[in-house]
Scaffold this motif. Structure first.
Motif, PDB file in Angstrom:
ATOM      1  N   LEU A  13       0.838  -1.209   0.000  1.00 50.10           N
ATOM      2  CA  LEU A  13       0.000   0.000   0.000  1.00 50.10           C
ATOM      3  C   LEU A  13       0.868   1.251   0.000  1.00 50.10           C
ATOM      4  N   LEU A  14       1.901   1.267   0.842  1.00 48.10           N
ATOM      5  CA  LEU A  14       2.792   2.418   0.919  1.00 48.10           C
ATOM      6  C   LEU A  14       3.520   2.641  -0.408  1.00 48.10           C
ATOM      7  N   THR A  15       4.035   1.572  -0.989  1.00 49.53           N
ATOM      8  CA  THR A  15       4.771   1.670  -2.256  1.00 49.53           C
ATOM      9  C   THR A  15       3.885   2.187  -3.378  1.00 49.53           C
ATOM     10  N   THR A  16       2.655   1.710  -3.427  1.00 49.17           N
ATOM     11  CA  THR A  16       1.732   2.132  -4.483  1.00 49.17           C
ATOM     12  C   THR A  16       1.305   3.582  -4.296  1.00 49.17           C
ATOM     13  N   LEU A  17       1.122   4.002  -3.054  1.00 48.76           N
ATOM     14  CA  LEU A  17       0.818   5.414  -2.800  1.00 48.76           C
ATOM     15  C   LEU A  17       1.987   6.297  -3.239  1.00 48.76           C
ATOM     16  N   MET A  18       3.211   5.808  -3.033  1.00 45.67           N
ATOM     17  CA  MET A  18       4.387   6.564  -3.479  1.00 45.67           C
ATOM     18  C   MET A  18       4.419   6.686  -4.991  1.00 45.67           C
ATOM     19  N   THR A  19       4.153   5.584  -5.693  1.00 47.61           N
ATOM     20  CA  THR A  19       4.187   5.638  -7.159  1.00 47.61           C
ATOM     21  C   THR A  19       3.117   6.581  -7.695  1.00 47.61           C
ATOM     22  N   LEU A  20       1.948   6.575  -7.066  1.00 49.51           N
ATOM     23  CA  LEU A  20       0.868   7.467  -7.493  1.00 49.51           C
ATOM     24  C   LEU A  20       1.250   8.924  -7.262  1.00 49.51           C
ATOM     25  N   ALA A  21       1.770   9.224  -6.079  1.00 53.21           N
ATOM     26  CA  ALA A  21       2.144  10.604  -5.751  1.00 53.21           C
ATOM     27  C   ALA A  21       3.262  11.103  -6.660  1.00 53.21           C
ATOM     28  N   ILE A  22       4.272  10.265  -6.884  1.00 50.26           N
ATOM     29  CA  ILE A  22       5.398  10.650  -7.724  1.00 50.26           C
ATOM     30  C   ILE A  22       4.944  10.901  -9.160  1.00 50.26           C
ATOM     31  N   ALA A  23       4.132   9.990  -9.700  1.00 45.13           N
ATOM     32  CA  ALA A  23       3.678  10.126 -11.087  1.00 45.13           C
ATOM     33  C   ALA A  23       2.781  11.348 -11.265  1.00 45.13           C
ATOM     34  N   LEU A  24       1.903  11.603 -10.292  1.00 43.24           N
ATOM     35  CA  LEU A  24       1.033  12.778 -10.370  1.00 43.24           C
ATOM     36  C   LEU A  24       1.845  14.071 -10.349  1.00 43.24           C
ATOM     37  N   PHE A  25       2.760  14.161  -9.415  1.00 47.49           N
ATOM     38  CA  PHE A  25       3.584  15.364  -9.297  1.00 47.49           C
ATOM     39  C   PHE A  25       4.448  15.558 -10.548  1.00 47.49           C
ATOM     40  N   SER A  26       4.997  14.455 -11.057  1.00 46.76           N
ATOM     41  CA  SER A  26       5.883  14.523 -12.224  1.00 46.76           C
ATOM     42  C   SER A  26       5.120  14.938 -13.474  1.00 46.76           C
ATOM     43  N   LEU A  27       3.880  14.448 -13.621  1.00 50.58           N
ATOM     44  CA  LEU A  27       3.087  14.807 -14.795  1.00 50.58           C
ATOM     45  C   LEU A  27       2.717  16.285 -14.759  1.00 50.58           C
ATOM     46  N   ILE A  28       2.388  16.779 -13.583  1.00 48.90           N
ATOM     47  CA  ILE A  28       2.012  18.188 -13.431  1.00 48.90           C
ATOM     48  C   ILE A  28       3.214  19.099 -13.612  1.00 48.90           C
ATOM     49  N   ASN A  29       4.367  18.654 -13.110  1.00 53.22           N
ATOM     50  CA  ASN A  29       5.580  19.480 -13.169  1.00 53.22           C
ATOM     51  C   ASN A  29       6.726  18.690 -13.792  1.00 53.22           C
ATOM     52  N   GLN A  30       6.778  18.671 -15.119  1.00 53.10           N
ATOM     53  CA  GLN A  30       7.797  17.905 -15.828  1.00 53.10           C
ATOM     54  C   GLN A  30       9.208  18.469 -15.637  1.00 53.10           C
ATOM     55  N   THR A  31       9.312  19.652 -15.092  1.00 54.40           N
ATOM     56  CA  THR A  31      10.636  20.261 -14.900  1.00 54.40           C
ATOM     57  C   THR A  31      11.434  19.572 -13.795  1.00 54.40           C
ATOM     58  N   ILE A  32      10.801  18.676 -13.040  1.00 54.70           N
ATOM     59  CA  ILE A  32      11.555  17.971 -11.991  1.00 54.70           C
ATOM     60  C   ILE A  32      12.578  17.021 -12.596  1.00 54.70           C
ATOM     61  N   TYR A  33      12.334  16.610 -13.868  1.00 52.10           N
ATOM     62  CA  TYR A  33      13.293  15.732 -14.537  1.00 52.10           C
ATOM     63  C   TYR A  33      14.490  16.570 -14.975  1.00 52.10           C
ATOM     64  N   THR A  34      15.603  16.403 -14.285  1.00 50.75           N
ATOM     65  CA  THR A  34      16.787  17.226 -14.540  1.00 50.75           C
ATOM     66  C   THR A  34      17.569  16.695 -15.737  1.00 50.75           C
ATOM     67  N   GLU A  35      18.672  17.352 -16.041  1.00 53.37           N
ATOM     68  CA  GLU A  35      19.494  16.930 -17.174  1.00 53.37           C
ATOM     69  C   GLU A  35      19.890  15.461 -17.010  1.00 53.37           C
ATOM     70  N   ARG A  36      19.849  14.711 -18.104  1.00 51.29           N
ATOM     71  CA  ARG A  36      20.173  13.293 -18.042  1.00 51.29           C
ATOM     72  C   ARG A  36      21.047  12.903 -19.231  1.00 51.29           C
ATOM     73  N   ILE A  37      21.757  11.791 -19.090  1.00 55.28           N
ATOM     74  CA  ILE A  37      22.700  11.395 -20.115  1.00 55.28           C
ATOM     75  C   ILE A  37      22.130  10.329 -21.042  1.00 55.28           C
ATOM     76  N   ASN A  38      20.815  10.175 -21.056  1.00 60.87           N
ATOM     77  CA  ASN A  38      20.206   9.194 -21.948  1.00 60.87           C
ATOM     78  C   ASN A  38      19.337   9.879 -22.991  1.00 60.87           C
ATOM     79  N   GLN A  39      18.648   9.087 -23.789  1.00 60.01           N
ATOM     80  CA  GLN A  39      17.828   9.620 -24.872  1.00 60.01           C
ATOM     81  C   GLN A  39      16.337   9.595 -24.550  1.00 60.01           C
ATOM     82  N   ILE A  40      15.988   9.413 -23.291  1.00 63.40           N
ATOM     83  CA  ILE A  40      14.585   9.360 -22.914  1.00 63.40           C
ATOM     84  C   ILE A  40      13.978  10.747 -23.061  1.00 63.40           C
TER      85      ILE A  40
END
Length: 257
Positions: A13-40
């Motif tokens: 339950l805790l892990t799934t709540l974390m995934t939901l919170a992280i995905a919601l926040f990330s979708l709303i604020n895509q700027t949290i994804y910092t510079e990365r060395i891949n092609q994603i």
């Protein structure tokens, strides 16, 4: 035993709540994804966040409202945990850096251990699912085998071109190739073979494999939809259509099973 008294229940339950919170926040604020060395690309991240939100909500409903003691519910749990492991292993090893990076690592490990703990409980008490008379055993095994064969050919072709023909360096974007070819695809092939041989364990693995397929492919479709919205064209519409029909067939098999 009441599943709500089980430590695995609260940890899931805790892990799934974390995934939901992280995905919601990330979708709303895509700027949290910092510079990365891949092609994603940001479109892939947006598509993945949308799918993760949906699956997390469904998983929460399964955790809260369904009886964990039923083997069908455990199969759903295992399939969703495998999704969580796959996505956050992809993020962790692929260097998808954000303020949540440490949580990516935590979710990867917790999901994997929960998966094996629950699976070992099933094996220990021999609590395997029983296939009904209308269970499409042969057609399901063929579907799993053909699906993995097709995607394996696509991924191997890309890797051969990248590493052998062009002799390019492999970057963290290729992590999903490793996860697919070394872990997920062999698991699904084993499931299809055991299921074809009328093994109860094969029936269990086939259910998990179906959930894995119908949870991961929609992200490919959403990735391309966001690319179309922001860039004006699809990357690979043909594969999107194939992914849609594979997902649809997978859902049909789950209903029939």
């Amino acid at each position: 035993m009441n599943n709500k008294c089980d430590k695995k229940y609260y940890l899931t339950l805790l892990t799934t709540l974390m995934t939901l919170a992280i995905a919601l926040f990330s979708l709303i604020n895509q700027t949290i994804y910092t510079e990365r060395i891949n092609q994603i690309s940001k479109y892939e991240l947006m598509g993945q966040d949308v799918v993760t939100i949906f699956i997390s909500v469904v998983f929460l409903c399964i955790i809260i409202f369904l009886n964990f003691n039923k083997i069908q519910t455990k199969i759903l749990w295992l399939g969703c945990l495998l999704y969580q492991f796959y996505i956050y292993a992809y993020y962790s090893f692929g260097g998808v850096t954000s303020v949540f990076y440490l949580l990516y690592i935590a979710i990867t490990g917790i999901s994997l251990f929960l998966f094996f703990f629950i699976l070992s409980d099933i094996i220990k008490i021999q609590n395997y699912p029983v296939a009904g008379k209308k269970y499409p055993r042969k057609s399901l095994s063929i579907f799993l085998w053909l699906t993995i064969l097709m995607v394996t050919i696509i991924e191997l072709q890309e890797l051969v071109i990248k590493t052998i023909i062009d002799k390019n360096a492999v970057n963290p974007f290729c992590v999903f190739y490793v996860l697919d070819l070394s872990i997920i695809f062999p698991l699904i092939i084993i499931a299809s073979i055991l299921n074809f041989k009328k093994s109860a364990f094969g029936y269990l693995l086939s259910g998990i494999s179906l959930i894995k397929i119908i949870t991961i492919l929609p992200a490919v479709i959403f990735n391309d939809i966001f690319h179309k919205i922001y860039q004006g064209h699809f990357i690979d519409l043909t594969f999107d259509i194939i992914a849609f029909f594979i997902t649809l067939i997978g859902i049909i098999f789950i209903v029939l099973s």
